[in-house]
Design a protein around this motif. Sequence first.
Motif, PDB file in Angstrom:
ATOM      1  N   GLU A   1       7.288  72.144  18.679  1.00 22.84           N
ATOM      2  CA  GLU A   1       8.141  71.286  19.503  1.00 22.84           C
ATOM      3  C   GLU A   1       9.189  70.575  18.647  1.00 22.84           C
ATOM      4  OE1 GLU A   1       9.413  69.397  23.074  1.00 22.84           O
ATOM      5  OE2 GLU A   1       7.960  71.018  22.850  1.00 22.84           O
ATOM      6  N   ALA A   2       8.779  70.051  17.516  1.00 21.34           N
ATOM      7  CA  ALA A   2       9.714  69.349  16.630  1.00 21.34           C
ATOM      8  C   ALA A   2      10.810  70.282  16.132  1.00 21.34           C
ATOM      9  CB  ALA A   2       8.958  68.736  15.449  1.00 21.34           C
ATOM     10  N   LEU A   3      10.434  71.523  15.804  1.00 17.05           N
ATOM     11  CA  LEU A   3      11.412  72.490  15.300  1.00 17.05           C
ATOM     12  C   LEU A   3      12.348  73.006  16.387  1.00 17.05           C
ATOM     13  CD1 LEU A   3       9.087  74.548  12.948  1.00 17.05           C
ATOM     14  CD2 LEU A   3      11.005  73.103  12.232  1.00 17.05           C
ATOM     15  N   THR A   4      11.818  73.217  17.580  1.00 13.83           N
ATOM     16  CA  THR A   4      12.619  73.847  18.632  1.00 13.83           C
ATOM     17  C   THR A   4      13.381  72.864  19.504  1.00 13.83           C
ATOM     18  OG1 THR A   4      10.708  73.932  20.123  1.00 13.83           O
ATOM     19  CG2 THR A   4      11.135  75.879  18.757  1.00 13.83           C
ATOM     20  N   ARG A   5      12.820  71.702  19.750  1.00 12.20           N
ATOM     21  CA  ARG A   5      13.459  70.754  20.666  1.00 12.20           C
ATOM     22  C   ARG A   5      13.722  69.392  20.061  1.00 12.20           C
ATOM     23  NH1 ARG A   5       9.909  72.000  26.038  1.00 12.20           N
ATOM     24  NH2 ARG A   5      10.483  74.189  26.197  1.00 12.20           N
ATOM     25  N   GLY A   6      13.079  69.103  18.955  1.00  7.00           N
ATOM     26  CA  GLY A   6      13.171  67.765  18.387  1.00  7.00           C
ATOM     27  C   GLY A   6      14.266  67.576  17.360  1.00  7.00           C
ATOM     28  N   GLY A   7      14.968  68.648  17.018  1.00  4.00           N
ATOM     29  CA  GLY A   7      16.030  68.522  16.033  1.00  4.00           C
ATOM     30  C   GLY A   7      15.539  68.292  14.616  1.00  4.00           C
TER      31      GLY A   7
ATOM     32  N   SER B   1      14.190  69.734  11.003  1.00  2.00           N
ATOM     33  CA  SER B   1      14.329  70.929  10.170  1.00  2.00           C
ATOM     34  C   SER B   1      12.995  71.309   9.549  1.00  2.00           C
ATOM     35  CB  SER B   1      15.340  70.668   9.058  1.00  2.00           C
ATOM     36  OG  SER B   1      16.597  70.366   9.591  1.00  2.00           O
ATOM     37  N   ALA B   2      12.932  72.543   9.069  1.00  6.56           N
ATOM     38  CA  ALA B   2      11.734  73.034   8.377  1.00  6.56           C
ATOM     39  C   ALA B   2      11.873  72.806   6.880  1.00  6.56           C
ATOM     40  CB  ALA B   2      11.544  74.519   8.651  1.00  6.56           C
ATOM     41  N   CYS B   3      10.771  72.589   6.224  1.00  5.32           N
ATOM     42  CA  CYS B   3      10.727  72.487   4.763  1.00  5.32           C
ATOM     43  C   CYS B   3      11.304  73.779   4.181  1.00  5.32           C
ATOM     44  CB  CYS B   3       9.274  72.296   4.332  1.00  5.32           C
ATOM     45  SG  CYS B   3       8.964  72.543   2.586  1.00  5.32           S
ATOM     46  N   LEU B   4      12.220  73.657   3.242  1.00  4.94           N
ATOM     47  CA  LEU B   4      12.864  74.839   2.669  1.00  4.94           C
ATOM     48  C   LEU B   4      11.976  75.580   1.675  1.00  4.94           C
ATOM     49  CD1 LEU B   4      16.441  73.384   2.142  1.00  4.94           C
ATOM     50  CD2 LEU B   4      15.646  74.906   3.961  1.00  4.94           C
ATOM     51  N   ARG B   5      11.009  74.878   1.097  1.00  2.00           N
ATOM     52  CA  ARG B   5      10.161  75.522   0.095  1.00  2.00           C
ATOM     53  C   ARG B   5       9.124  76.447   0.723  1.00  2.00           C
ATOM     54  NH1 ARG B   5       6.590  72.833  -4.752  1.00  2.00           N
ATOM     55  NH2 ARG B   5       6.041  74.827  -5.682  1.00  2.00           N
ATOM     56  N   TRP B   6       8.385  75.958   1.735  1.00  2.25           N
ATOM     57  CA  TRP B   6       7.283  76.741   2.298  1.00  2.25           C
ATOM     58  C   TRP B   6       7.621  77.368   3.643  1.00  2.25           C
ATOM     59  CZ3 TRP B   6       3.969  78.003  -1.192  1.00  2.25           C
ATOM     60  CH2 TRP B   6       3.724  77.153  -2.264  1.00  2.25           C
ATOM     61  N   GLU B   7       8.755  77.033   4.227  1.00  2.00           N
ATOM     62  CA  GLU B   7       9.272  77.648   5.457  1.00  2.00           C
ATOM     63  C   GLU B   7       8.248  77.723   6.593  1.00  2.00           C
ATOM     64  OE1 GLU B   7      10.664  81.305   3.581  1.00  2.00           O
ATOM     65  OE2 GLU B   7      12.695  80.465   3.605  1.00  2.00           O
ATOM     66  N   PRO B   8       7.805  76.572   7.091  1.00  2.32           N
ATOM     67  CA  PRO B   8       6.834  76.583   8.178  1.00  2.32           C
ATOM     68  C   PRO B   8       7.362  77.218   9.462  1.00  2.32           C
ATOM     69  CG  PRO B   8       7.684  74.382   7.833  1.00  2.32           C
ATOM     70  CD  PRO B   8       8.182  75.216   6.710  1.00  2.32           C
ATOM     71  N   ASP B   9       8.679  77.253   9.625  1.00  2.00           N
ATOM     72  CA  ASP B   9       9.245  77.896  10.804  1.00  2.00           C
ATOM     73  C   ASP B   9       8.872  79.372  10.870  1.00  2.00           C
ATOM     74  OD1 ASP B   9      10.842  78.132   8.522  1.00  2.00           O
ATOM     75  OD2 ASP B   9      12.703  78.227   9.642  1.00  2.00           O
ATOM     76  N   LYS B  10       8.782  80.036   9.720  1.00  3.99           N
ATOM     77  CA  LYS B  10       8.367  81.449   9.696  1.00  3.99           C
ATOM     78  C   LYS B  10       6.889  81.565  10.054  1.00  3.99           C
ATOM     79  CE  LYS B  10      11.802  83.129   6.461  1.00  3.99           C
ATOM     80  NZ  LYS B  10      12.052  83.730   5.129  1.00  3.99           N
ATOM     81  N   ASP B  11       6.059  80.680   9.482  1.00  4.22           N
ATOM     82  CA  ASP B  11       4.617  80.706   9.781  1.00  4.22           C
ATOM     83  C   ASP B  11       4.334  80.426  11.256  1.00  4.22           C
ATOM     84  OD1 ASP B  11       4.087  81.227   7.128  1.00  4.22           O
ATOM     85  OD2 ASP B  11       3.583  79.149   6.636  1.00  4.22           O
ATOM     86  N   LEU B  12       5.172  79.591  11.854  1.00  5.21           N
ATOM     87  CA  LEU B  12       4.988  79.228  13.264  1.00  5.21           C
ATOM     88  C   LEU B  12       5.652  80.218  14.223  1.00  5.21           C
ATOM     89  CD1 LEU B  12       5.601  75.404  12.836  1.00  5.21           C
ATOM     90  CD2 LEU B  12       3.450  76.458  13.562  1.00  5.21           C
ATOM     91  N   GLY B  13       6.402  81.167  13.680  1.00  3.98           N
ATOM     92  CA  GLY B  13       7.085  82.139  14.535  1.00  3.98           C
ATOM     93  C   GLY B  13       8.350  81.578  15.170  1.00  3.98           C
ATOM     94  N   VAL B  14       8.924  80.573  14.545  1.00  3.50           N
ATOM     95  CA  VAL B  14      10.136  79.926  15.069  1.00  3.50           C
ATOM     96  C   VAL B  14      11.257  80.160  14.054  1.00  3.50           C
ATOM     97  CG1 VAL B  14      11.202  77.742  15.708  1.00  3.50           C
ATOM     98  CG2 VAL B  14       8.774  78.134  16.167  1.00  3.50           C
ATOM     99  N   LEU B  15      12.240  80.936  14.423  1.00  2.00           N
ATOM    100  CA  LEU B  15      13.372  81.179  13.534  1.00  2.00           C
ATOM    101  C   LEU B  15      14.652  80.764  14.229  1.00  2.00           C
ATOM    102  CD1 LEU B  15      12.388  84.707  12.206  1.00  2.00           C
ATOM    103  CD2 LEU B  15      12.145  82.526  11.037  1.00  2.00           C
ATOM    104  N   ASP B  16      15.573  80.178  13.447  1.00  2.00           N
ATOM    105  CA  ASP B  16      16.862  79.752  14.007  1.00  2.00           C
ATOM    106  C   ASP B  16      17.715  80.935  14.388  1.00  2.00           C
ATOM    107  OD1 ASP B  16      16.118  77.158  13.692  1.00  2.00           O
ATOM    108  OD2 ASP B  16      17.237  76.870  11.829  1.00  2.00           O
TER     109      ASP B  16
END
Length: 81
Positions: free
Chosen positions: A58-64, A66-81
């Motif tokens: 929710e924070a990544l998709t609707r909350g504005g 950002s994801a940590c650049l080192r470990w890229e949680p957006d990839k782990d969560l299946g959320v890509l920009d």
Amino acid sequence: MDRRLRAAGRRARPSLAAPATPDWALERGQHEKPELVHTSQCWNEFSMQSVTREQAIEALTRGGVSACLRWEPDKDLGVLD
């Protein structure tokens, strides 16, 4: 006798284990505004708040947030920009 009772009391006390590291966390910036979503590899109990997987998404998709650049949680969560 007294010494045995003290020793038994020390053994009976529960150990204070560290709390489990959360899978996902929000880093708070100025004015407590969430700034980054992190994975467990980044966990810092002093500057981060534990969140659920759903809250991290929710924070990544609707909350504005950002994801940590080192470990890229957006990839782990299946959320890509």
